[in-house]
Scaffold this motif. Structure first.
Motif, PDB file in Angstrom:
ATOM      1  N   PHE A 116     -13.901   3.601  10.902  1.00  0.00           N
ATOM      2  CA  PHE A 116     -13.220   4.772  10.358  1.00  0.00           C
ATOM      3  C   PHE A 116     -11.829   4.403   9.850  1.00  0.00           C
ATOM      4  CE2 PHE A 116     -16.042   7.790  12.812  1.00  0.00           C
ATOM      5  CZ  PHE A 116     -16.609   8.304  11.663  1.00  0.00           C
ATOM      6  N   THR A 117     -11.087   3.641  10.635  1.00  0.00           N
ATOM      7  CA  THR A 117      -9.735   3.329  10.179  1.00  0.00           C
ATOM      8  C   THR A 117      -9.774   2.378   8.990  1.00  0.00           C
ATOM      9  OG1 THR A 117      -9.544   1.558  11.794  1.00  0.00           O
ATOM     10  CG2 THR A 117      -8.646   3.675  12.412  1.00  0.00           C
ATOM     11  N   TYR A 118     -10.722   1.434   9.029  1.00  0.00           N
ATOM     12  CA  TYR A 118     -10.755   0.440   7.957  1.00  0.00           C
ATOM     13  C   TYR A 118     -11.131   1.066   6.623  1.00  0.00           C
ATOM     14  CZ  TYR A 118     -11.512  -4.169   5.878  1.00  0.00           C
ATOM     15  OH  TYR A 118     -11.443  -5.291   5.097  1.00  0.00           O
ATOM     16  N   PHE A 119     -12.123   1.955   6.659  1.00  0.00           N
ATOM     17  CA  PHE A 119     -12.547   2.582   5.411  1.00  0.00           C
ATOM     18  C   PHE A 119     -11.803   3.882   5.151  1.00  0.00           C
ATOM     19  CE2 PHE A 119     -16.511   0.224   6.527  1.00  0.00           C
ATOM     20  CZ  PHE A 119     -16.357  -0.733   5.548  1.00  0.00           C
ATOM     21  N   GLY A 120     -11.282   4.490   6.196  1.00  0.00           N
ATOM     22  CA  GLY A 120     -10.665   5.810   6.058  1.00  0.00           C
ATOM     23  C   GLY A 120      -9.201   5.756   5.660  1.00  0.00           C
ATOM     24  N   LEU A 121      -8.431   4.825   6.226  1.00  0.00           N
ATOM     25  CA  LEU A 121      -6.997   4.771   5.919  1.00  0.00           C
ATOM     26  C   LEU A 121      -6.716   4.640   4.427  1.00  0.00           C
ATOM     27  CD1 LEU A 121      -5.424   2.662   8.814  1.00  0.00           C
ATOM     28  CD2 LEU A 121      -5.239   5.098   8.405  1.00  0.00           C
ATOM     29  N   PRO A 122      -7.450   3.773   3.708  1.00  0.00           N
ATOM     30  CA  PRO A 122      -7.182   3.688   2.262  1.00  0.00           C
ATOM     31  C   PRO A 122      -7.464   5.001   1.552  1.00  0.00           C
ATOM     32  CG  PRO A 122      -8.535   1.864   2.985  1.00  0.00           C
ATOM     33  CD  PRO A 122      -8.447   2.815   4.124  1.00  0.00           C
ATOM     34  N   LYS A 123      -8.434   5.768   2.071  1.00  0.00           N
ATOM     35  CA  LYS A 123      -8.720   7.080   1.472  1.00  0.00           C
ATOM     36  C   LYS A 123      -7.515   7.984   1.600  1.00  0.00           C
ATOM     37  CE  LYS A 123     -13.301   7.858   0.403  1.00  0.00           C
ATOM     38  NZ  LYS A 123     -14.588   7.759   1.034  1.00  0.00           N
ATOM     39  N   LEU A 124      -6.719   7.762   2.634  1.00  0.00           N
ATOM     40  CA  LEU A 124      -5.504   8.562   2.811  1.00  0.00           C
ATOM     41  C   LEU A 124      -4.348   7.976   2.022  1.00  0.00           C
ATOM     42  CD1 LEU A 124      -5.659   9.130   6.665  1.00  0.00           C
ATOM     43  CD2 LEU A 124      -6.578  10.569   4.862  1.00  0.00           C
ATOM     44  N   GLY A 125      -4.646   6.992   1.172  1.00  0.00           N
ATOM     45  CA  GLY A 125      -3.596   6.450   0.322  1.00  0.00           C
ATOM     46  C   GLY A 125      -2.833   5.309   0.952  1.00  0.00           C
ATOM     47  N   LEU A 126      -3.325   4.809   2.103  1.00  0.00           N
ATOM     48  CA  LEU A 126      -2.654   3.674   2.730  1.00  0.00           C
ATOM     49  C   LEU A 126      -3.492   2.426   2.486  1.00  0.00           C
ATOM     50  CD1 LEU A 126      -2.001   5.365   6.122  1.00  0.00           C
ATOM     51  CD2 LEU A 126      -0.244   4.683   4.521  1.00  0.00           C
ATOM     52  N   ILE A 127      -2.828   1.328   2.199  1.00  0.00           N
ATOM     53  CA  ILE A 127      -3.567   0.090   2.111  1.00  0.00           C
ATOM     54  C   ILE A 127      -3.809  -0.387   3.539  1.00  0.00           C
ATOM     55  CG2 ILE A 127      -3.436  -2.334   1.446  1.00  0.00           C
ATOM     56  CD1 ILE A 127      -3.922  -0.415  -0.865  1.00  0.00           C
ATOM     57  N   ALA A 128      -5.063  -0.505   3.891  1.00  0.00           N
ATOM     58  CA  ALA A 128      -5.362  -0.944   5.248  1.00  0.00           C
ATOM     59  C   ALA A 128      -5.850  -2.373   5.204  1.00  0.00           C
ATOM     60  CB  ALA A 128      -6.413  -0.051   5.870  1.00  0.00           C
ATOM     61  N   ASN A 129      -4.999  -3.297   5.578  1.00  0.00           N
ATOM     62  CA  ASN A 129      -5.551  -4.618   5.763  1.00  0.00           C
ATOM     63  C   ASN A 129      -6.147  -4.656   7.163  1.00  0.00           C
ATOM     64  OD1 ASN A 129      -3.567  -5.289   7.672  1.00  0.00           O
ATOM     65  ND2 ASN A 129      -2.167  -5.897   6.047  1.00  0.00           N
ATOM     66  N   PRO A 130      -6.996  -5.658   7.453  1.00  0.00           N
ATOM     67  CA  PRO A 130      -7.701  -5.652   8.732  1.00  0.00           C
ATOM     68  C   PRO A 130      -6.756  -5.544   9.928  1.00  0.00           C
ATOM     69  CG  PRO A 130      -8.581  -7.343   7.316  1.00  0.00           C
ATOM     70  CD  PRO A 130      -7.410  -6.775   6.600  1.00  0.00           C
ATOM     71  N   THR A 131      -5.581  -6.166   9.836  1.00  0.00           N
ATOM     72  CA  THR A 131      -4.677  -6.137  10.979  1.00  0.00           C
ATOM     73  C   THR A 131      -4.224  -4.708  11.268  1.00  0.00           C
ATOM     74  OG1 THR A 131      -3.870  -8.221  10.109  1.00  0.00           O
ATOM     75  CG2 THR A 131      -2.673  -7.281  11.952  1.00  0.00           C
ATOM     76  N   ILE A 132      -3.760  -4.008  10.211  1.00  0.00           N
ATOM     77  CA  ILE A 132      -3.299  -2.640  10.424  1.00  0.00           C
ATOM     78  C   ILE A 132      -4.448  -1.759  10.881  1.00  0.00           C
ATOM     79  CG2 ILE A 132      -2.345  -0.611   9.278  1.00  0.00           C
ATOM     80  CD1 ILE A 132      -0.758  -2.522   7.513  1.00  0.00           C
ATOM     81  N   ALA A 133      -5.613  -1.915  10.217  1.00  0.00           N
ATOM     82  CA  ALA A 133      -6.752  -1.078  10.580  1.00  0.00           C
ATOM     83  C   ALA A 133      -7.142  -1.301  12.034  1.00  0.00           C
ATOM     84  CB  ALA A 133      -7.936  -1.372   9.658  1.00  0.00           C
ATOM     85  N   SER A 134      -7.140  -2.561  12.490  1.00  0.00           N
ATOM     86  CA  SER A 134      -7.552  -2.773  13.883  1.00  0.00           C
ATOM     87  C   SER A 134      -6.498  -2.262  14.847  1.00  0.00           C
ATOM     88  CB  SER A 134      -7.877  -4.235  14.200  1.00  0.00           C
ATOM     89  OG  SER A 134      -7.584  -5.080  13.164  1.00  0.00           O
ATOM     90  N   ILE A 135      -5.221  -2.441  14.493  1.00  0.00           N
ATOM     91  CA  ILE A 135      -4.186  -1.934  15.409  1.00  0.00           C
ATOM     92  C   ILE A 135      -4.292  -0.416  15.519  1.00  0.00           C
ATOM     93  CG2 ILE A 135      -1.700  -1.624  15.716  1.00  0.00           C
ATOM     94  CD1 ILE A 135      -1.297  -4.428  14.651  1.00  0.00           C
TER      95      ILE A 135
END
Lengths: 212, 271, 217
Positions: free
Chosen positions: C74-93
């Motif tokens: 959800f965070t990996y695919f969802g955060l960019p939908k919210l306009g944030l660039i989610a690299n794996p590190t941010i998404a996992s944190i």
């Protein structure tokens, strides 16, 4: 979202079924192993204690995914072929059993030494005292934390996705990447998981209140 | 008490506002953005030998696609253009592109009608086809022989659909990446592994005891993918690709990576 | 035996240590942030603020009952939908913080509940404000009760970072996979050594925490 659910209904149901099956099998074996090692750890023989202690520390401190991968990739090179489902279920059972052993052990310890001494001085053997005096009291204490372990177990069964175990998560991945509707598919997968874990979790909370 | 409650409310309100604000995500022109930042974010693979593989020595990804991505970036943006590489896997690549995690995908991706509904492809940049990797002692020679056997593939690739088409009775197990799939083959979880023959040749060249069975049974060129609607971006990628083919850079890169690879005919892919 | 010697060459070990470093720093950041989040959510739920507590409780229950793997997706695919660039590190944190924060909030809530209400009343009647009473009287006792549970949650957080291999977070397990996918005879040595590495990190953390607990509490 509705189209995904109807279009891939059989995929979801297969995955759901496999997740339930894997969880049930793993629950059964992890309970047996967990109680066994807990009893071994509180029993007088030093060697048994040491074995139980090592077993618990090993499986508590290595990630489930690594344990599962070892069963899936390494055991077949030496011994028999293990399918993804089997490897995942074995890994899950061993991993959870260590936590169950810890829970049960602390439950037994909280009953208190006086009970054991009393039972022994009344002429019971160690096994009898354990069976009729200590365990019935310990069970009441450990039921809520055990319930939480079971919920964790269901959630952890998603590691089967890494080893092609055809569980809910694996099927969800496949649906997500063939329908290209990633988020929607994962929402559906999430609802399926909640259908299993949420009722159990509320029931446990209810039980906890009643037993407390 | 009331003050304390307010204090607690703050982060939650902040979170909600942030979520709502973020929902108004506007569609942007990738080419304009790339020009402005002087940077292209490429989605590349880190688990495929010859195309894009993470080096254990340096921790960097190396391969044909990486070199080509750098060359195209320089061609499009000039010498100061910067190629930023994001590692992706086969199953996450399309969602990542659609979510704007990456600007462009160059990730051993076959151009298929299904995918064309989701993304926009450039001209083909590599002539690929699907092959089968088996242990040396295997009797399997053609894809049809895979019927009633277990085949290993990677999630989110065309390989799965192709197996279903050519060997309908084969059972397919799917993994997250090629490393996992090949490890599973080695562990005897299936009789063969199938994907594009270029990738398989890379695996076979490093792992004695495994070979490619027969020849390719499909013809599936790779394309560079951008998000749907980014026609300007794709036009510039095509232009850069044509120029690289004309000035010989393309063939040089092909030779750099594929010359002397066992089971791989370099003449088939040169332009 | 020879494969073991080759597999544990300095280059490979260095590569694994780089992975271990990612595992550790992702874990440490997540531990700190999830503790803060868990504390706040736990307090909100404990205080029974109208609507808010129920809403937080509902969200926490949902998150607690989902597999972490799903939340990572959800965070990996969802955060960019919210306009944030989610690299794996941010998404996992983010995923780890949200998930472990929800687990911790449950621990915090039951920890505070275990402190007798008399403590709060006593502190208030001695002239302390609610906040003072919470910080100086109730929380220290509550934290003492919940320390073991919180620590085992931190250990599972470290283990859970291994799930982020699925979104190509370059942590320990992923680096091991890179090594053995390039030379599959290293499969066994690699799993052996990363099992040992995870064991050492988690075991040391839990032993050290036990030590601290005995010394200060």
């Amino acid at each position: 979202m509705w189209q995904i659910l109807t279009g891939y209904w059989s995929e979801f149901i297969t995955g759901f079924g496999n997740t339930i099956l894997c969880s049930l099998i793993a629950m059964f074996f992890s309970l047996i192993l967990g109680v066994f090692f807990a009893l071994l750890e509180v029993a007088p023989p030093k060697i048994g204690r040491a074995i139980a202690h090592i077993y618990i520390e090993i499986f508590c401190n290595i990630p489930l995914l690594v344990i599962t991968m070892i069963f899936y990739l390494i055991i077949p090179q030496f011994w028999v072929k293990v399918s993804g489902f089997t490897a995942g279920t074995i890994g899950l059972a061993l991993y959870t059993s260590a936590f169950i052993a810890e829970t049960v052990r602390s439950g037994i310890n909280s009953v208190g030494d006086g009970q054991m001494e009393g039972a022994l001085s009344n002429g019971m053997t160690y096994v009898q005292a354990m069976r009729y005096v200590i365990l019935p009291q310990a069970i009441r204490i450990v039921i809520p934390p055990l319930g939480n372990q079971m919920i964790t177990l269901i959630k952890n069964s998603s590691v089967l996705a890494f080893v092609a175990g055809f569980d809910l998560m694996y099927q969800g991945d496949i649906v997500a990447f063939s329908s290209f509707q990633t988020i929607e598919t994962y929402v559906i997968v999430g609802v399926f998981y909640l259908g299993l874990t949420l009722p159990l979790s509320y029931y446990m909370r209810h039980l906890e209140k009643r037993l407390a | 008490m009331r003050k304390f409650k307010k204090f607690l409310l703050l982060p939650i309100i902040f979170f909600l506002a942030f979520t709502l604000a973020a929902c108004g995500n506007k569609k942007q022109n990738t080419y304009q953005k790339v020009k402005q930042d002087n940077t292209i974010v490429w989605g590349v693979r880190a688990d495929t030998r010859l195309f894009g593989l993470m080096s254990i020595k340096t921790g960097r990804v190396e391969g044909f696609e990486i070199d080509l991505a750098n060359a195209i970036t320089k061609q499009m943006l000039g010498e100061n253009g910067h190629a930023k590489l994001t590692k992706i896997t086969a199953n996450t690549r399309i969602p990542l592109l659609k979510n704007n995690n990456v600007d462009v995908l160059m990730a051993t991706m076959t151009i298929t009608p299904d995918r064309q509904k989701q993304v926009l492809f450039s001209k083909p940049y590599f002539k690929a086809g699907q092959g089968i990797l088996v242990p040396d002692n295997s009797k399997i020679k053609t894809v049809q022989q895979l019927n009633n056997k277990t085949v290993l593939a990677v999630k989110g690739t065309t390989a799965v659909a192709n197996v279903h088409k050519y060997a309908p009775k084969a059972k397919v197990l799917e993994y997250g990446d090629y490393g996992q799939a090949f490890s599973a083959l080695k562990a005897g979880q299936g009789v063969a592994m199938t994907t594009d023959s270029g990738l398989l040749a890379g695996i076979a060249s490093e792992n004695p005891g495994y070979k490619l069975a027969g020849s390719n049974f499909t013809n599936e060129p790779y394309g560079i993918a951008v998000n749907k609607g980014q026609t300007q971006m794709v036009k510039h990628i095509n232009k850069a690709l044509d120029e690289l083919k004309k000035n010989g850079t393309y063939n040089r890169l092909i030779r750099k990576w594929f010359k002397g690879v066992k089971g791989f005919n370099i003449k088939e892919v040169e332009e | 035996m020879e494969t073991f010697i080759h597999a544990y060459s300095w280059i490979d070990i260095r590569f694994l240590l780089q992975g271990l470093w990612v595992t550790i720093y992702v874990s440490v950041i997540s531990i700190i942030l999830s503790f803060i989040l868990g504390l706040i959510c736990g307090l909100v739920r404990y205080m029974k603020i109208k609507y808010l507590s129920a809403a937080v409780g509902f969200v926490v229950d949902i998150i607690r009952n989902l597999p972490l793997l799903l939340i990572i997706f959800f965070t990996y695919f969802g955060l960019p939908k919210l306009g944030l660039i989610a690299n794996p590190t941010i998404a996992s944190i983010v995923a780890l913080v949200v998930f472990e924060g929800a687990m911790l909030s449950e621990i915090v809530r039951s920890g505070i509940n275990s402190v007798p209400t008399g403590q709060m009343e006593g502190a208030r009647s001695n002239g302390m404000t609610y906040v003072q009473a919470m910080i100086h009287v109730v929380l220290p006792q509550a934290i003492r009760n919940m320390v073991p549970a919180i620590l085992s949650q931190f250990v599972s957080l470290i283990k859970d970072t291994s799930l982020a291999t699925i979104i190509v977070l370059p942590e320990l397990l992923y680096h091991a996979q890179i090594i053995y996918s390039q030379n599959t005879s290293y499969l066994i040595p690699m799993y052996l050594i990363i099992a040992v590495m995870y064991f050492i990190v988690c075991f040391c953390l839990s032993k050290y925490a036990n030590h601290l607990q005995k010394k200060y509490l």
